[in-house]
Scaffold this motif. Structure first.
Motif, PDB file in Angstrom:
ATOM      1  N   LEU A 126       0.865  -1.135   0.020  1.00 50.71           N
ATOM      2  CA  LEU A 126      -0.106   0.035   0.031  1.00 50.71           C
ATOM      3  C   LEU A 126       0.660   1.315   0.052  1.00 50.71           C
ATOM      4  CD1 LEU A 126      -2.607  -1.243   2.919  1.00 50.71           C
ATOM      5  CD2 LEU A 126      -2.651  -1.666   0.215  1.00 50.71           C
ATOM      6  N   VAL A 127       2.033   1.003   0.664  1.00 51.84           N
ATOM      7  CA  VAL A 127       2.972   2.315   0.930  1.00 51.84           C
ATOM      8  C   VAL A 127       4.300   2.134   0.304  1.00 51.84           C
ATOM      9  CG1 VAL A 127       1.597   3.072   2.734  1.00 51.84           C
ATOM     10  CG2 VAL A 127       3.545   1.576   3.044  1.00 51.84           C
ATOM     11  N   GLY A 128       4.958   3.126   0.610  1.00 53.55           N
ATOM     12  CA  GLY A 128       6.506   3.095  -0.002  1.00 53.55           C
ATOM     13  C   GLY A 128       6.525   3.948  -1.390  1.00 53.55           C
ATOM     14  N   TYR A 129       7.601   4.853  -1.493  1.00 53.46           N
ATOM     15  CA  TYR A 129       7.842   5.457  -2.546  1.00 53.46           C
ATOM     16  C   TYR A 129       7.181   6.829  -3.046  1.00 53.46           C
ATOM     17  CZ  TYR A 129      10.489   1.339  -4.205  1.00 53.46           C
ATOM     18  OH  TYR A 129      11.190   0.236  -4.024  1.00 53.46           O
TER      19      TYR A 129
ATOM     20  N   ALA B   3       5.442  -3.619   5.693  1.00 52.40           N
ATOM     21  CA  ALA B   3       6.337  -4.400   6.658  1.00 52.40           C
ATOM     22  C   ALA B   3       7.323  -3.301   7.142  1.00 52.40           C
ATOM     23  CB  ALA B   3       6.789  -5.654   6.494  1.00 52.40           C
ATOM     24  N   PHE B   4       7.939  -2.858   6.062  1.00 45.91           N
ATOM     25  CA  PHE B   4       9.097  -1.897   5.945  1.00 45.91           C
ATOM     26  C   PHE B   4       8.473  -0.405   6.888  1.00 45.91           C
ATOM     27  CE2 PHE B   4      11.257  -3.541   2.151  1.00 45.91           C
ATOM     28  CZ  PHE B   4      11.732  -4.542   2.853  1.00 45.91           C
ATOM     29  N   ALA B   5       7.211  -0.099   6.503  1.00 43.51           N
ATOM     30  CA  ALA B   5       6.887   1.287   6.932  1.00 43.51           C
ATOM     31  C   ALA B   5       6.413   1.049   8.507  1.00 43.51           C
ATOM     32  CB  ALA B   5       5.344   1.409   6.326  1.00 43.51           C
ATOM     33  N   VAL B   6       6.039  -0.119   9.003  1.00 41.70           N
ATOM     34  CA  VAL B   6       5.895  -0.548  10.488  1.00 41.70           C
ATOM     35  C   VAL B   6       7.291  -0.440  10.958  1.00 41.70           C
ATOM     36  CG1 VAL B   6       4.837  -2.226  11.953  1.00 41.70           C
ATOM     37  CG2 VAL B   6       3.678  -1.564   9.963  1.00 41.70           C
ATOM     38  N   GLN B   7       8.307  -1.088  10.657  1.00 42.87           N
ATOM     39  CA  GLN B   7       9.459  -1.253  11.187  1.00 42.87           C
ATOM     40  C   GLN B   7      10.687  -0.790   9.995  1.00 42.87           C
ATOM     41  OE1 GLN B   7      10.456  -1.958  14.411  1.00 42.87           O
ATOM     42  NE2 GLN B   7      12.390  -1.073  13.638  1.00 42.87           N
ATOM     43  N   PRO B   8      11.017   0.581   9.876  1.00 42.75           N
ATOM     44  CA  PRO B   8      11.716   0.943   8.704  1.00 42.75           C
ATOM     45  C   PRO B   8      13.111   0.243   8.818  1.00 42.75           C
ATOM     46  CG  PRO B   8      10.893   2.745   9.661  1.00 42.75           C
ATOM     47  CD  PRO B   8      10.637   1.687  10.788  1.00 42.75           C
ATOM     48  N   PRO B   9      13.532  -0.377   7.518  1.00 41.13           N
ATOM     49  CA  PRO B   9      14.936  -1.078   7.700  1.00 41.13           C
ATOM     50  C   PRO B   9      15.972  -0.148   7.765  1.00 41.13           C
ATOM     51  CG  PRO B   9      14.100  -0.740   5.379  1.00 41.13           C
ATOM     52  CD  PRO B   9      12.896  -0.459   6.375  1.00 41.13           C
ATOM     53  N   ALA B  10      17.145  -0.472   8.324  1.00 38.58           N
ATOM     54  CA  ALA B  10      18.264   0.564   8.469  1.00 38.58           C
ATOM     55  C   ALA B  10      18.832   0.979   7.187  1.00 38.58           C
ATOM     56  CB  ALA B  10      19.241  -0.064   9.298  1.00 38.58           C
ATOM     57  N   GLY B  11      19.351   1.796   6.866  1.00 38.11           N
ATOM     58  CA  GLY B  11      20.015   2.465   5.732  1.00 38.11           C
ATOM     59  C   GLY B  11      21.259   1.710   5.138  1.00 38.11           C
ATOM     60  N   THR B  12      21.820   1.455   4.239  1.00 42.02           N
ATOM     61  CA  THR B  12      22.967   0.997   3.669  1.00 42.02           C
ATOM     62  C   THR B  12      23.502   1.946   3.172  1.00 42.02           C
ATOM     63  OG1 THR B  12      22.269  -0.093   1.796  1.00 42.02           O
ATOM     64  CG2 THR B  12      21.779  -1.504   3.622  1.00 42.02           C
TER      65      THR B  12
ATOM     66  N   ALA C 261      15.304   3.506  -0.295  1.00 41.10           N
ATOM     67  CA  ALA C 261      14.056   2.805   0.071  1.00 41.10           C
ATOM     68  C   ALA C 261      14.060   2.904   1.463  1.00 41.10           C
ATOM     69  CB  ALA C 261      14.322   1.308  -0.204  1.00 41.10           C
ATOM     70  N   ALA C 262      15.041   2.849   2.057  1.00 41.07           N
ATOM     71  CA  ALA C 262      15.240   2.824   3.942  1.00 41.07           C
ATOM     72  C   ALA C 262      14.604   4.281   4.148  1.00 41.07           C
ATOM     73  CB  ALA C 262      16.402   2.633   4.309  1.00 41.07           C
ATOM     74  N   GLN C 263      15.211   5.359   3.443  1.00 39.83           N
ATOM     75  CA  GLN C 263      14.685   6.757   3.767  1.00 39.83           C
ATOM     76  C   GLN C 263      13.113   6.924   3.629  1.00 39.83           C
ATOM     77  OE1 GLN C 263      16.837   9.600   1.056  1.00 39.83           O
ATOM     78  NE2 GLN C 263      15.381  11.183   1.686  1.00 39.83           N
ATOM     79  N   GLY C 264      12.731   6.427   2.311  1.00 33.40           N
ATOM     80  CA  GLY C 264      11.450   6.342   2.047  1.00 33.40           C
ATOM     81  C   GLY C 264      10.468   5.805   3.151  1.00 33.40           C
ATOM     82  N   ALA C 265      11.101   4.676   3.626  1.00 33.76           N
ATOM     83  CA  ALA C 265      10.481   3.968   4.780  1.00 33.76           C
ATOM     84  C   ALA C 265      10.168   4.499   5.913  1.00 33.76           C
ATOM     85  CB  ALA C 265      10.835   2.493   4.883  1.00 33.76           C
ATOM     86  N   LEU C 266      11.232   5.385   6.466  1.00 32.96           N
ATOM     87  CA  LEU C 266      11.433   5.991   7.612  1.00 32.96           C
ATOM     88  C   LEU C 266      10.223   7.338   7.331  1.00 32.96           C
ATOM     89  CD1 LEU C 266      12.360   6.641  10.242  1.00 32.96           C
ATOM     90  CD2 LEU C 266      14.276   7.632   9.219  1.00 32.96           C
TER      91      LEU C 266
ATOM     92  N   ARG D 250      10.432  17.998  -0.609  1.00 30.81           N
ATOM     93  CA  ARG D 250      11.540  18.656  -0.335  1.00 30.81           C
ATOM     94  C   ARG D 250      12.585  18.002  -0.047  1.00 30.81           C
ATOM     95  NH1 ARG D 250      10.666  24.036  -1.139  1.00 30.81           N
ATOM     96  NH2 ARG D 250       8.394  24.675  -0.821  1.00 30.81           N
ATOM     97  N   GLY D 251      12.900  16.959  -0.820  1.00 34.27           N
ATOM     98  CA  GLY D 251      13.964  15.871  -0.506  1.00 34.27           C
ATOM     99  C   GLY D 251      13.793  14.751   0.413  1.00 34.27           C
ATOM    100  N   ALA D 252      12.746  14.820   1.147  1.00 34.37           N
ATOM    101  CA  ALA D 252      12.303  13.703   2.392  1.00 34.37           C
ATOM    102  C   ALA D 252      12.138  12.502   1.363  1.00 34.37           C
ATOM    103  CB  ALA D 252      11.119  14.011   3.048  1.00 34.37           C
ATOM    104  N   LEU D 253      11.501  12.550   0.283  1.00 36.44           N
ATOM    105  CA  LEU D 253      11.566  11.401  -0.625  1.00 36.44           C
ATOM    106  C   LEU D 253      12.536  11.693  -1.928  1.00 36.44           C
ATOM    107  CD1 LEU D 253       7.804  10.540  -1.023  1.00 36.44           C
ATOM    108  CD2 LEU D 253       9.547   9.233   0.315  1.00 36.44           C
TER     109      LEU D 253
END
Length: 256
Positions: free
Chosen positions: A37-40, A68-77, A85-90, A241-244
């Motif tokens: 439903l979410v992401g990006y 699932a990532f939106a509930v528990q965002p993955p750590a960035g790499t 993708a991690a930034q977008g999830a957070l 403004r750069g958050a995504l």
């Protein structure tokens, strides 16, 4: 019953509204959202609220990996695509209310509507988020799905492509690339695996939204492409403004 199958909405408000309107105009009487439903995209709270309203009305929603990532965002790499993708999830996590995050956290990974099994990725270990993108994986998905009594059809999202696999006279599956708007007979004396494409982020070079409409009275399946306000969806991403990342907006405009 006419079952509208929508997947990979990816927080794209404009595409979701266009597909729901199109499905209702073509007689849909049940709606199923097949995850991500979410992401990006820029409107996660709106999309999740629409999903919550659909569930309240008795319709079907299952979860995907981006939920699932939106509930528990993955750590960035350090790898660009993964860190974006991690930034977008957070960012998505922060836009959702506690109630909306709880809704995502408790979504099932599969659902059955009549003799149709719905799953975001493969029915074979859905939690592993495996892409159903070739005949071998589709066959494994189908084998797992048909262990459910009465199931002859399984529909997935995740791959952002519209493809149909079916069991012919041999043991293997045959792959079929559909034409949008043209009904395909999918009789239950055969077994079928379909990937319904992405509402909110097509990746085949065509920016129009994707979904599928299944008529279970006549067992016809129609893959749809729906124009929507792509520029508005892209502008909403840029307005963060750069958050995504701006690349998420460009991806919508080119359909890749």
């Amino acid at each position: 019953m006419k079952l509208a199958l929508l997947s990979d909405i990816h927080s794209n408000r404009q595409a979701l509204d266009a597909c729901l309107q199109h499905a209702r105009a073509h007689g849909a009487d049940h709606f199923a959202l097949l995850g991500d439903l979410v992401g990006y995209g820029a409107d996660p709270a709106y999309v999740v609220q629409q999903a919550m309203d659909l569930v309240a009305a008795g319709y079907t929603v299952i979860g995907g990996n981006h939920d699932a990532f939106a509930v528990q965002p993955p750590a960035g790499t350090d790898k660009g695509a993964h860190s974006m993708a991690a930034q977008g999830a957070l960012w998505t996590h922060e836009q959702l209310s506690a109630e909306q995050r709880s809704f995502l956290a408790h979504l099932p990974l599969t659902a059955q509507v009549g003799g149709v099994l719905l799953v975001h990725a493969s029915a074979e270990a859905p939690e592993n988020w495996r892409y159903v993108d070739n005949e071998i994986v589709a066959a494994e998905c189908l084998e797992a799905a048909t262990k459910h009594p009465g199931v002859k059809h399984v529909f997935c999202g995740h791959v952002h492509q519209q493809t149909l696999y079916y069991r012919g006279t041999g043991r293997g599956l045959m792959r079929f690339t559909p034409t949008a708007g043209v009904p395909v007979p999918v009789p239950p004396h055969r077994q079928w695996v379909g990937t319904v494409g992405s509402v909110g982020q097509p990746r085949d070079g065509d920016p129009r939204a994707m979904y599928a409409l299944l008529d279970t009275d006549h067992w016809h399946l129609r893959f749809e492409r729906v124009p929507y306000a792509v520029a508005d969806a892209a502008a909403a991403i840029l307005a963060t403004r750069g958050a995504l990342p701006a690349s998420f907006a460009h991806r919508l405009e080119v359909g890749r």
